[in-house]
Enzyme design. Structure first.
Site, PDB file in Angstrom:
ATOM      1  N   GLY A  47       9.999 -38.763   2.414  1.00 55.91           N
ATOM      2  CA  GLY A  47       9.781 -37.698   3.117  1.00 55.91           C
ATOM      3  C   GLY A  47      10.479 -36.434   3.038  1.00 55.91           C
ATOM      4  N   GLU A 102      17.337 -35.403   5.783  1.00 58.11           N
ATOM      5  CA  GLU A 102      16.460 -36.051   6.145  1.00 58.11           C
ATOM      6  C   GLU A 102      15.173 -35.042   6.484  1.00 58.11           C
ATOM      7  OE1 GLU A 102      14.395 -38.678   6.546  1.00 58.11           O
ATOM      8  OE2 GLU A 102      14.697 -39.590   8.545  1.00 58.11           O
ATOM      9  N   ASP A 106      12.928 -37.737  14.993  1.00 59.78           N
ATOM     10  CA  ASP A 106      12.200 -38.068  15.971  1.00 59.78           C
ATOM     11  C   ASP A 106      12.702 -38.721  17.049  1.00 59.78           C
ATOM     12  OD1 ASP A 106       9.777 -38.783  17.405  1.00 59.78           O
ATOM     13  OD2 ASP A 106       8.679 -39.071  15.911  1.00 59.78           O
ATOM     14  N   LYS A 134      12.685 -33.334  16.887  1.00 61.66           N
ATOM     15  CA  LYS A 134      11.976 -33.099  17.827  1.00 61.66           C
ATOM     16  C   LYS A 134      13.021 -33.482  18.987  1.00 61.66           C
ATOM     17  CE  LYS A 134       7.558 -34.890  15.608  1.00 61.66           C
ATOM     18  NZ  LYS A 134       6.617 -35.997  15.811  1.00 61.66           N
ATOM     19  N   PHE A 155       2.708 -34.366  16.227  1.00 63.11           N
ATOM     20  CA  PHE A 155       2.664 -34.791  14.770  1.00 63.11           C
ATOM     21  C   PHE A 155       2.517 -33.755  13.834  1.00 63.11           C
ATOM     22  CE2 PHE A 155       1.283 -37.128  11.235  1.00 63.11           C
ATOM     23  CZ  PHE A 155       2.355 -38.103  11.149  1.00 63.11           C
ATOM     24  N   ILE A 156       3.174 -33.858  12.973  1.00 66.56           N
ATOM     25  CA  ILE A 156       3.274 -32.733  11.934  1.00 66.56           C
ATOM     26  C   ILE A 156       3.286 -33.350  10.485  1.00 66.56           C
ATOM     27  CG2 ILE A 156       4.495 -30.939  13.224  1.00 66.56           C
ATOM     28  CD1 ILE A 156       7.005 -31.742  11.293  1.00 66.56           C
ATOM     29  N   ASP A 162       4.227 -36.685   5.792  1.00 63.57           N
ATOM     30  CA  ASP A 162       2.824 -37.234   5.485  1.00 63.57           C
ATOM     31  C   ASP A 162       2.147 -37.913   6.516  1.00 63.57           C
ATOM     32  OD1 ASP A 162       4.581 -39.670   5.647  1.00 63.57           O
ATOM     33  OD2 ASP A 162       2.884 -40.720   4.911  1.00 63.57           O
TER      34      ASP A 162
END
Ligand code: IMP
Ligand code: MG
Length: 179
Positions: A47, A102, A106, A134, A155-156, A162
């Site tokens: 990510g 990172e 979350d 978040k 959710f992004i 992804d």
């Protein structure tokens, strides 16, 4: 603008230009904070590949190094559930200033575990830099040293993030559309 990934529709929630500015600001701050520390940046794949690439272009601190690690998740035998093993780390962290890169924090479970694993390797200090955060989803007592942008608990995708393997390539950030 909207994109479709599998059967889901996503809409731009943060344009690429704004993300570029956020990352440039973070880089400036790091250049001040990390002066004289010969920092080792650890990009957590997959990510963070784009975030790391964009950020590193702004880092001017002498002795800067970057390495790439991955968290392989597998079902462990422990009752705690999923064990995430850190793979690909070849550097000696002893006495080093480590900056974890990172994509998003979350629940904080991933970074909490990663920090604990790295702490055992006796670094001088570990800092966490996340592009997105978040706050409403956080479930761990975790200090984030650098936060690009706080976002709602949606959710992004995009900028390396992804949805089931898709969407990493988009420079803008997209949020999943309702319904
Ligand atoms: P945490 O352990 O709950 O903090 O989860 C962090 C990881 O979950 C991140 O490194 C991402 O790979 C993934 N993740 C969390 N939220 C999202 C999201 O909104 N879109 C894509 N990936 C996400
Ligand atoms: Mg990740």
């Amino acid at each position: 603008m909207k994109i479709k990934l599998y059967d889901k529709t996503f809409e731009v929630s943060l344009p690429a230009k704004e993300i570029d500015e956020i990352i440039a600001e973070m880089g400036k701050k790091m250049n001040k904070d990390l002066e004289g520390k010969k920092p080792l940046f650890l990009c957590v794949l997959n990510g963070s590949f784009m975030f790391a690439s964009d950020l590193m272009k702004h880092i001017t601190v002498e002795g800067t190094e970057i390495s790439f690690v991955k968290l392989s998740s597998y079902s462990g035998v422990q009752t705690s559930g999923t064990v995430r093993e850190l793979i690909g780390l070849n550097e000696n962290l002893e006495g080093r200033t480590v900056v974890i890169l990172e994509d998003i924090v979350d629940s904080g479970i991933t970074m909490f575990g990663t920090k604990a694993t790295l702490s055992k390797m006796n670094p001088a200090e570990i800092k966490i830099a996340t592009l997105f955060f978040k706050p409403d989803a956080l479930k761990r007592d975790l200090t984030l040293d650098y936060v690009g942008k706080e976002i709602p608990n949606d959710f992004i995708v995009g900028r390396g993030l992804d949805f089931d393997g898709l969407g990493r390539n988009y420079p803008d950030l997209y949020t999943l559309c309702e319904e």
